[in-house]
Design an enzyme around this catalytic site. Sequence first.
Site, PDB file in Angstrom:
ATOM      1  N   GLY A 130      -3.679  18.495  15.875  1.00 27.12           N
ATOM      2  CA  GLY A 130      -2.267  18.338  16.234  1.00 27.12           C
ATOM      3  C   GLY A 130      -1.976  17.151  17.125  1.00 27.12           C
ATOM      4  O   GLY A 130      -0.834  16.955  17.546  1.00 27.12           O
ATOM      5  N   GLU A 243     -12.938  -0.527  23.719  1.00 24.77           N
ATOM      6  CA  GLU A 243     -13.108  -0.056  22.336  1.00 24.77           C
ATOM      7  C   GLU A 243     -12.321  -0.960  21.386  1.00 24.77           C
ATOM      8  O   GLU A 243     -12.798  -1.341  20.321  1.00 24.77           O
ATOM      9  CB  GLU A 243     -12.621   1.394  22.204  1.00 24.77           C
ATOM     10  CG  GLU A 243     -12.782   1.905  20.769  1.00 24.77           C
ATOM     11  CD  GLU A 243     -12.130   3.261  20.498  1.00 24.77           C
ATOM     12  OE1 GLU A 243     -11.425   3.780  21.378  1.00 24.77           O
ATOM     13  OE2 GLU A 243     -12.333   3.774  19.386  1.00 24.77           O
ATOM     14  N   GLN A 280      -5.767 -24.891  -7.497  1.00 26.25           N
ATOM     15  CA  GLN A 280      -5.075 -25.120  -6.217  1.00 26.25           C
ATOM     16  C   GLN A 280      -4.752 -23.791  -5.522  1.00 26.25           C
ATOM     17  O   GLN A 280      -4.818 -23.676  -4.298  1.00 26.25           O
ATOM     18  CB  GLN A 280      -3.790 -25.911  -6.455  1.00 26.25           C
ATOM     19  CG  GLN A 280      -3.180 -26.399  -5.160  1.00 26.25           C
ATOM     20  CD  GLN A 280      -1.832 -27.038  -5.356  1.00 26.25           C
ATOM     21  OE1 GLN A 280      -0.958 -26.475  -6.016  1.00 26.25           O
ATOM     22  NE2 GLN A 280      -1.665 -28.223  -4.802  1.00 26.25           N
TER      23      GLN A 280
END
Length: 381
Positions: A130, A243, A280
Site C-alpha cells: 500500500g 542510491e 544519414q
Amino acid sequence: MIPRTIFSHEHEQFRDTVRRFIDQEIVPHHERWEEAGMVDRDLWRKAGAAGLLCANLPEAYGGFGADYLFNVVITEELSRAGATGPGFAVHSDMVATYIATFASEELKHRWLPKMASGEAIGALGLSEPGAGSDLKNITTRAIRDGDDYVITGQKVFISNGQLCDFVLVACKTDPSAGARGMSFILVEVDRPGFRRGRNLKKFGLKAQDTSELFFDEVRVPVSNLVGKEGGGFGMAMSKLAEERLSIAVSAITVAETAMQWTIEYTKDRRAFGQAISEFQNTRFKLAELHAEITVKRVFVDHCIARHLEKQLTPVDAAIAKMLCGELQVKTVDECLQFFGGYGYMLEYPIARAFIDSRIRRIAGGTSEIMREIIGRELFKE
Ligand SMILES: Cc1cc2nc3c(=O)[nH]c(=O)nc-3n(C[C@H](O)[C@H](O)[C@H](O)COP(=O)(O)OP(=O)(O)OC[C@H]3O[C@@H](n4cnc5c(N)ncnc54)[C@H](O)[C@@H]3O)c2cc1C
C-alpha cells in the site's frame, strides 16, 4: 568523449580486476541465473573474496577503506556487462551504508565483516503493497514489548529478498507521529514469524531475486534498532541521494554501452548496397544520443565528485537519477531500432538491455517523484 578526470591509476587497476571477475564468474552463468530467478549464493562469497562487496567500508569492519569511486567502478563494470542479476548495489551501497552510518558498534561488528566477505547478504525493506512512493504511509508496525520489538506487516518488491540473511526493515514505531514515527530495525531471517513470499516474476532483471516478505509478530531485541527510534524517515532521505546517484551511474553506463554496440553493428550490417551507418538517419540519431550522453556523463561525474566531498544534494541526485534513467530507456529503445529484427532477439544484448532498462523510471523513486523533489526546491519559501 570528454576525458573523465575523477579516477586515479589505482581505480583503473581495480577496474581491470572487476572486469576479469565479471568475465569469469558472472557472464558465463547469467543466462542460467535468469532461468533460476536468482544468482548462485556462491557468487557472493567469490565477490567478497575479490573485493567487490562493501569496498568502501573501513578495514575495522571488513572493507578495505576505499573511497566511493571504487563502488562506482563496480557499478559501471556490472552495468557495462549487462550483469543485472547480482544485487550488490543494494547490499553494499544501501544496506551496508545504513549500518555503517547509523547502527550501534555491536551491530556493525556483527554484520559488516560478513557483508564484506559475502557470508551475509542484506536487503532493504521500504516498499509495501500500500505504500511505495509515499513512504510515510507504511503500515508495518513495531510495538515495543520490554526489551523487544514485535514486528507485524508486509513488504513487497524487495531486492535480494530470497537470498538475504537479514532485512533492514522500515517500520512504524509510533504510527501517530507520521514521518517522525518511522524507524529502521534489523530483522534476521531465522526469527520465528518471518516468512519469504514468492520470488516475483518480472519481465526484466530476471536473474535478480525480488520478493514479498511477511512479518507475523516477529520478536527482535531492541538492540536491533538501527539509528534512533523515530529517525527512520530522515535516515532514508539522507541515504536516498547516494542510491539515486548509483542508479544514475549505472544508467549512463548502459546508455554508453548500447551506443557502442550500435555503432559496431551498423558498420557491419548492410542494406540497399551500403552499411546502415552510412544512412544519414543513423548518423543523426546516434549523434543526438551521443551529445546527450556526453553532457549527462559530465553531470554525473560532477555529482560523484560532490558526493566524495559530502556535498551532494538530494535535488542534484534526483536530477541525475531522472535524466540518466530516462536517457537509458530512450537510448536503448532508439539503438534497438538499428538492429531491426535482431534487436528483438534475446541473444542480442540490446534486446536484454531494452527489457532491463524500463525499471529506471520506477525503482529508487519514480521519475514523477524526482520531478516532485526538484519542483519543490524551485518553489521553496
Ligand atoms: C525490480 C524492483 C526492485 C525493487 N527493489 C526494492 C527494494 O529493494 N526495496 C524496496 O523497499 N523497494 C524496492 N522496489 C520498490 C520501488 O522502490 C517502488 O516500486 C517505487 O518506489 C514506486 O512505488 P510503488 O510501486 O508503490 O508505486 P506508487 O507509489 O503506487 O506509484 C504509482 C504511480 O503514481 C505516481 N505517483 C505517486 N506519487 C506521486 C506524486 N506525488 N506525484 C505524481 N505522481 C505520483 C508514481 O510516479 C507512479 O507512476 C523495487 C521495485 C522493483 C520493480
